[in-house]
Write a protein that holds these residues in place. Sequence first.
Motif, PDB file in Angstrom:
ATOM      1  N   PRO A   4      -6.896   9.812-114.137  1.00 37.06           N
ATOM      2  CA  PRO A   4      -6.128   8.565-114.212  1.00 37.06           C
ATOM      3  C   PRO A   4      -6.406   7.691-113.000  1.00 37.06           C
ATOM      4  O   PRO A   4      -6.558   8.199-111.880  1.00 37.06           O
ATOM      5  CB  PRO A   4      -4.675   9.038-114.250  1.00 37.06           C
ATOM      6  N   ARG A   5      -6.494   6.396-113.236  1.00 37.28           N
ATOM      7  CA  ARG A   5      -6.786   5.470-112.134  1.00 37.28           C
ATOM      8  C   ARG A   5      -5.622   5.361-111.162  1.00 37.28           C
ATOM      9  O   ARG A   5      -5.802   5.043-109.984  1.00 37.28           O
ATOM     10  CB  ARG A   5      -7.117   4.082-112.698  1.00 37.28           C
ATOM     11  N   MET A  30     -11.572  -2.530-114.476  1.00 40.71           N
ATOM     12  CA  MET A  30     -10.600  -2.951-115.472  1.00 40.71           C
ATOM     13  C   MET A  30      -9.546  -1.873-115.711  1.00 40.71           C
ATOM     14  O   MET A  30      -8.353  -2.172-115.851  1.00 40.71           O
ATOM     15  CB  MET A  30     -11.302  -3.313-116.784  1.00 40.71           C
ATOM     16  N   ALA A  31      -9.974  -0.614-115.744  1.00 40.11           N
ATOM     17  CA  ALA A  31      -9.023   0.473-115.959  1.00 40.11           C
ATOM     18  C   ALA A  31      -7.990   0.541-114.842  1.00 40.11           C
ATOM     19  O   ALA A  31      -6.809   0.835-115.081  1.00 40.11           O
ATOM     20  CB  ALA A  31      -9.774   1.800-116.073  1.00 40.11           C
ATOM     21  N   ALA A  35      -4.005   0.041-115.229  1.00 39.45           N
ATOM     22  CA  ALA A  35      -3.146   1.146-114.804  1.00 39.45           C
ATOM     23  C   ALA A  35      -2.080   0.666-113.816  1.00 39.45           C
ATOM     24  O   ALA A  35      -0.917   1.080-113.896  1.00 39.45           O
ATOM     25  CB  ALA A  35      -3.983   2.251-114.179  1.00 39.45           C
ATOM     26  N   ILE A  36      -2.454  -0.197-112.889  1.00 34.07           N
ATOM     27  CA  ILE A  36      -1.473  -0.737-111.931  1.00 34.07           C
ATOM     28  C   ILE A  36      -0.431  -1.569-112.661  1.00 34.07           C
ATOM     29  O   ILE A  36       0.776  -1.456-112.398  1.00 34.07           O
ATOM     30  CB  ILE A  36      -2.171  -1.567-110.843  1.00 34.07           C
ATOM     31  N   SER A  37      -0.875  -2.400-113.593  1.00 36.33           N
ATOM     32  CA  SER A  37       0.051  -3.237-114.357  1.00 36.33           C
ATOM     33  C   SER A  37       1.052  -2.379-115.136  1.00 36.33           C
ATOM     34  O   SER A  37       2.254  -2.653-115.133  1.00 36.33           O
ATOM     35  CB  SER A  37      -0.725  -4.145-115.316  1.00 36.33           C
ATOM     36  N   ARG A  38       0.559  -1.338-115.800  1.00 39.42           N
ATOM     37  CA  ARG A  38       1.455  -0.450-116.556  1.00 39.42           C
ATOM     38  C   ARG A  38       2.434   0.260-115.631  1.00 39.42           C
ATOM     39  O   ARG A  38       3.619   0.431-115.964  1.00 39.42           O
ATOM     40  CB  ARG A  38       0.625   0.577-117.335  1.00 39.42           C
ATOM     41  N   PRO A  74     -18.675  -8.876-120.507  1.00 42.60           N
ATOM     42  CA  PRO A  74     -18.414 -10.315-120.353  1.00 42.60           C
ATOM     43  C   PRO A  74     -16.954 -10.687-120.569  1.00 42.60           C
ATOM     44  O   PRO A  74     -16.476 -11.684-120.032  1.00 42.60           O
ATOM     45  CB  PRO A  74     -19.299 -10.949-121.438  1.00 42.60           C
ATOM     46  N   MET A  75     -16.238  -9.869-121.329  1.00 41.47           N
ATOM     47  CA  MET A  75     -14.845 -10.185-121.625  1.00 41.47           C
ATOM     48  C   MET A  75     -13.897  -9.755-120.512  1.00 41.47           C
ATOM     49  O   MET A  75     -12.751 -10.213-120.464  1.00 41.47           O
ATOM     50  CB  MET A  75     -14.426  -9.497-122.934  1.00 41.47           C
ATOM     51  N   SER A  76     -14.370  -8.901-119.624  1.00 40.37           N
ATOM     52  CA  SER A  76     -13.473  -8.368-118.594  1.00 40.37           C
ATOM     53  C   SER A  76     -12.932  -9.458-117.681  1.00 40.37           C
ATOM     54  O   SER A  76     -11.722  -9.514-117.404  1.00 40.37           O
ATOM     55  CB  SER A  76     -14.202  -7.311-117.757  1.00 40.37           C
TER      56      SER A  76
END
Length: 269
Positions: A4-5, A30-31, A35-38, A74-76
């Motif tokens: 887990p990040r 991105m992960a 993870a921080i946001s969650r 590209p979407m990140s």
Amino acid sequence: MTAPRVTVEIINQIAHVKLNRADKLNALDMAMFLAISRTIKKLRKNRKIRAVIVSGNGSDFCSGLDVNAIMKSPMSMLRLLFKALPWRANLAQIVSTGWQSIPVPVICAIQGRCWGGGLQIALGADFRFATPDSSLSIMEGKWGLIPDMGGTIALRELMAIDQAKKLAMSAETFNGEQALALNVVTHVTPSPLAEAQAWAEALLKQSPDALAANKKLYNKSWHGSQGWALFRESYYQIRILMGKNLRRKIYNQSHDAAQHKAFVPRKKW
């Protein structure tokens, strides 16, 4: 299986949050952003925690954005910067500003590198404890960019505007002692994690309602009208006076530790 990040362990009502990508100096992919946001969202809803300590696994707090990982998709970058409303935080900004939505003290323990996005994350906390030889930098300028993760909001309350511009324009690194002189960190110590733990434990003796109200009062009133600041002081005080934790705090002040009453979960602030 990928580790887990971010890891979270709650011990004695203190949430220990660790950035968990030590092999990459806890760089932000991105992960890690997700993870921080969650983690912030979960802790915001947990009314039983009394403090949060954020640190990094390994020798570094966070070395900033993992550019190669982000650029693979590209979407990140679009996902990081997209916002439905211009005045709301996007994903990149939530990992900094989101700590202020948690109604308990948030303490960052900084060691090693705390660069770019890592510093933005730390600036979102209420307190920052750093080692004397830690390395900090608003490093976005090195890549021809500007800091865009919400740390600007914290810097305007911490330091003089000319010093903030100097750091952002030069992308220079500075150590923990220099950061203290600039008011970027709260305290310098050889053992930031241990000091953060001691400070969090000291705060456990205070009413959780008073801590939450203090955080909200200062966040909302540090800038803005005098009238609204005076209103908030009175309104928040009335809410505290009507709660059980005030009576428990007064009782505890008058009795020895063996007779102390435990605080009830804080009000929803």
